[in-house]
Scaffold this motif. Structure first.
Motif, short mmCIF file in Angstrom:
data_model
loop_
_atom_site.label_atom_id
_atom_site.label_comp_id
_atom_site.label_asym_id
_atom_site.label_seq_id
_atom_site.Cartn_x
_atom_site.Cartn_y
_atom_site.Cartn_z
N TRP A 385 0.86 -1.26 -0.09
CA TRP A 385 0.01 0.08 -0.13
C TRP A 385 0.87 1.21 0.07
CZ3 TRP A 385 -5.32 0.13 -0.09
CH2 TRP A 385 -5.97 -1.18 0.09
N LEU A 386 0.40 2.30 -0.76
CA LEU A 386 0.96 3.48 -0.81
C LEU A 386 0.56 4.39 0.19
CD1 LEU A 386 2.93 5.83 -2.20
CD2 LEU A 386 0.77 6.32 -3.33
N TRP A 387 1.30 5.09 1.27
CA TRP A 387 0.85 5.98 2.26
C TRP A 387 1.13 7.29 1.65
CZ3 TRP A 387 -0.54 4.61 7.72
CH2 TRP A 387 -1.03 3.21 7.87
N THR A 388 0.02 7.81 1.39
CA THR A 388 -0.14 9.20 0.77
C THR A 388 0.57 10.38 1.44
OG1 THR A 388 -2.11 9.83 1.28
CG2 THR A 388 -1.79 8.50 -0.83
N GLY A 389 0.34 10.27 2.81
CA GLY A 389 0.78 11.44 3.44
C GLY A 389 -0.29 12.54 3.65
N ASP A 390 -1.56 12.11 2.88
CA ASP A 390 -2.75 13.04 2.62
C ASP A 390 -3.50 12.42 3.59
OD1 ASP A 390 -1.86 14.79 0.89
OD2 ASP A 390 -2.35 13.18 -0.78
N VAL A 391 -4.43 13.51 4.63
CA VAL A 391 -5.66 13.09 5.47
C VAL A 391 -6.74 13.25 4.74
CG1 VAL A 391 -6.13 13.64 7.79
CG2 VAL A 391 -3.67 13.49 7.30
N GLY A 392 -7.87 12.59 5.30
CA GLY A 392 -8.92 12.70 4.75
C GLY A 392 -10.15 11.77 5.27
N ALA A 393 -11.22 11.95 4.74
CA ALA A 393 -12.41 11.00 5.32
C ALA A 393 -13.46 10.78 4.17
CB ALA A 393 -13.40 11.67 6.53
N PHE A 394 -13.69 9.29 4.51
CA PHE A 394 -14.95 9.00 3.38
C PHE A 394 -16.45 9.32 4.05
CE2 PHE A 394 -11.80 5.70 1.05
CZ PHE A 394 -12.23 5.98 0.08
N ASP A 395 -17.35 9.82 3.08
CA ASP A 395 -18.53 10.05 3.63
C ASP A 395 -19.25 8.52 3.16
OD1 ASP A 395 -19.61 9.98 1.00
OD2 ASP A 395 -19.95 11.97 1.04
N ALA A 396 -20.72 8.56 3.59
CA ALA A 396 -21.26 7.20 3.42
C ALA A 396 -21.76 6.80 1.86
CB ALA A 396 -22.91 7.45 4.07
N ASP A 397 -21.51 7.80 1.23
CA ASP A 397 -21.37 7.73 -0.22
C ASP A 397 -20.32 7.19 -1.13
OD1 ASP A 397 -24.24 8.20 -0.01
OD2 ASP A 397 -24.05 10.26 -0.66
N GLY A 398 -19.15 7.07 -0.12
CA GLY A 398 -17.64 6.96 -0.87
C GLY A 398 -17.11 8.10 -1.35
N PHE A 399 -17.42 9.44 -1.17
CA PHE A 399 -17.04 10.53 -1.58
C PHE A 399 -15.79 10.78 -0.74
CE2 PHE A 399 -20.47 10.69 -4.16
CZ PHE A 399 -20.09 11.59 -5.20
N LEU A 400 -14.49 11.04 -1.11
CA LEU A 400 -13.28 11.11 -0.26
C LEU A 400 -13.32 12.84 -0.22
CD1 LEU A 400 -11.01 9.74 1.34
CD2 LEU A 400 -9.65 10.30 -0.88
N THR A 401 -13.17 13.36 1.05
CA THR A 401 -13.02 14.71 1.36
C THR A 401 -11.28 14.89 1.79
OG1 THR A 401 -15.26 15.30 1.68
CG2 THR A 401 -13.55 16.82 2.71
N LEU A 402 -10.52 15.57 1.35
CA LEU A 402 -9.22 15.79 1.57
C LEU A 402 -9.35 16.73 2.83
CD1 LEU A 402 -7.17 15.64 -1.78
CD2 LEU A 402 -7.39 13.75 -0.07
N LYS A 403 -8.41 16.47 3.80
CA LYS A 403 -8.48 17.45 4.99
C LYS A 403 -7.28 18.47 4.63
CE LYS A 403 -12.31 16.20 7.01
NZ LYS A 403 -13.40 17.01 6.89
N ASP A 404 -6.15 17.90 4.71
CA ASP A 404 -4.86 18.72 4.18
C ASP A 404 -3.76 17.68 4.30
OD1 ASP A 404 -4.97 21.54 4.37
OD2 ASP A 404 -6.39 21.18 5.85
#
Ligand code: AMP
Length: 506
Positions: A385-404
């Motif tokens: 697995w590639l650890w991207t160093g980016d932080v984010g969260a999936f919503d219930a529909d599978g959309f990924l929001t990048l935090k920073d």
């Protein structure tokens, strides 16, 4: 498959379709581009004595020769090392040394810079300026068949932009680039032969990566004669060449929608604007959709998984009636077709939906490692697995929001604060041209939120105005404690805001 086969195939299927154009002028069709590239490969082998696997760098402002040299390099079984034209000579030297490139192609504006560091790069034997007879001579001779490359052979060393520390060479194989190309057709778009792509962003980076889907579909790859991003020039090229695809960083999209020339575009001139590489603020995105129509597609990726982690499709941009439309516009969309994406805790365990964690991904687009840097490779690639160093969260529909980026997150009074959320609000103020939010060390709270603001010319906004805007839109504890008004935000050569530099101003 050698990625150079994309040209071989397009030359068979669409020999007469124009492959390259300098501004408004056609340069070569696919048949003749293949002919030139395969003769150049002969020179690389026989005259320059390069052997498959050798690295060949280039330092070029965007121009048709960038595509010629790249395909000659792959055709000959060599590995390309594209360098951003705006780098400092010291940065060129680092990449040339690290990659061990034996040859470097240059445009004449960069010839001196590369020559000045040649002595520091022991592996570098030769520099070829593409405006000279030396280069012209490479088109004369006999063609050779494309080298039989293994899918895992390195094809492109993609040097990260190095917003922190030394750049690292993400080693992209022929398979990685092919997977990225096929993913483009699955998730972004499938243009038709005869359509165009206009390269205004650096060819060493995102725009260059999009050359592969363009080559696979026999598009005309158009290089503005200025060699840079000039909005009126790009607009007139979009009027000249059919159905243009254009890759733009978010700051470039903003320049486009704020320029009067944007109104000269007719519906259909631009087919797709793919944007990414940095956060796009919702206010700018809505304005782009209003002005340009349904042409926007967002990409989230990184050099280590080029352009291919998640995407926000054209359909989602257009779905204004969706109850969560704005929320979705603020996200980076759904996982791409050719890659698995997870949000995990420190141990690599997926976190529940809605919770924030590090983004990791796995698939054929993920690099094999960093060139000559096993420590960095083992930090980034773990169990496949590639650890991207980016932080984010999936919503219930599978959309990924990048935090920073994880390192950009601010922790104040034990709460995590994501600068992007605050920047999105500050951007709503009509006087704000651009802004960036960082954390300032605070003895009691850990960090305080500080906003750097660039105002539009002649416009006014006071800290009290901006504070009120934040009070109206986000939780009180996230409000900046301090507003610093500055003339311009520091940016790197890819237009990414350098928060590291802003932190030194605190
Ligand atoms: P680079 O490898 O130089 O292309 O930089 C990749 C980084 O840019 C990613 O790890 C993200 O932090 C950021 N990035 C890329 N695409 C996006 C996007 N669509 N939205 C926000 N940040 C992005």
């Amino acid at each position: 498959m050698n990625i150079a086969q994309l040209l071989v195939k397009s030359a068979l299927e669409y020999p007469d379709a124009i492959a390259l154009a300098r501004g408004e002028t056609p340069h070569l069709d696919h048949r003749n581009l293949l002919r030139k590239v395969s003769v150049m490969a002969t020179h690389l082998h026989h005259r320059m004595k390069l052997v498959p696997g050798d690295r060949v760098a280039f330092a070029m402002t965007n121009c048709v020769e960038a595509i010629e040299t790249m395909y000659a390099i792959w055709h000959a079984g060599l590995c390309a090392v594209p360098m951003n034209a705006k780098l400092h000579p010291r940065e060129f030297a680092f990449i040339l040394q690290n990659s061990g490139a034996r040859l470097c192609f240059v445009t004449s504006d960069l010839a001196e810079d590369i020559a000045s560091v040649k002595d520091d790069c022991p592996a570098l034997e030769r520099i070829v300026d593409v405006s000279t007879r030396d280069y012209g001579f490479m088109a004369v001779g006999d063609p050779v068949l494309a080298h039989d490359a293994a899918p895992t052979d390195p094809a492109w060393l993609f040097y990260t932009s190095g917003t922190t520390g030394r750049p690292k060479g993400a080693t992209l194989s022929h398979r990685n680039l092919l997977a990225m190309t096929l993913n483009y057709f699955a998730d972004v778009d499938r243009p038709e032969p005869g359509h165009s792509i206009i390269h205004v962003a650096p060819i060493s980076h995102g725009s260059g990566l999009w050359n592969f889907p363009a080559m696979a579909r026999a598009l005309t790859q158009v290089f503005p004669e200025s060699g840079r991003y000039d909005v009126p020039e790009m607009v007139s090229l979009a009027r000249r060449w059919p159905q243009a695809t254009i890759f733009l960083a978010p700051t470039m999209v903003k320049r486009l929608i704020e320029h009067p020339a944007v109104h000269d575009l007719r519906p259909g001139d631009i087919r797709t604007i793919s944007y990414g590489g940095a956060p796009m603020y919702v206010s700018d995105l809505k304005k782009s959709i209003d002005l340009l129509g349904n042409v926007m597609v967002q990409l989230y990726g990184q050099g280590e998984a080029p352009m291919t982690i998640t995407h926000l499709s054209r359909a989602v941009h257009a779905d204004r009636d969706h109850p969560r439309w704005e929320q979705r516009l603020a996200s980076a969309g759904l996982a791409d077709a050719c890659v698995e994406v997870r949000v995990v805790d420190e141990d690599g365990k997926p976190v529940p939906t809605g919770e924030v964690g590090e983004i990791i991904c796995r698939g054929d687009v993920v690099m094999g490692g960093y060139w000559d840097n096993p420590e960095a490779t083992s930090r980034s690639l773990r169990d496949g697995w590639l650890w991207t160093g980016d932080v984010g969260a999936f919503d219930a529909d599978g959309f990924l929001t990048l935090k920073d980026r994880s390192k950009d997150m601010i922790i104040s009074g034990g709460s995590n604060i994501y600068p992007r959320e605050i920047e999105d609000v500050l951007n709503l103020h009509p006087a704000v041209l651009e802004c960036s939010v960082v954390g300032k060390p605070h003895p009691e709270w850990g960090e305080d939120v500080v906003a750097f603001i660039v105002l539009r010319e002649g416009a006014r906004a006071t800290p009290a105005d901006l504070d009120q805007l934040c009070l109206d839109n986000i939780a009180r504890f996230k409000r900046p404690k301090d507003y610093r008004f500055i003339d311009a935000l520091p940016k790197n050569n890819y237009g990414k805001i350098l928060k590291t530099e802003l932190r030194t101003k605190l």
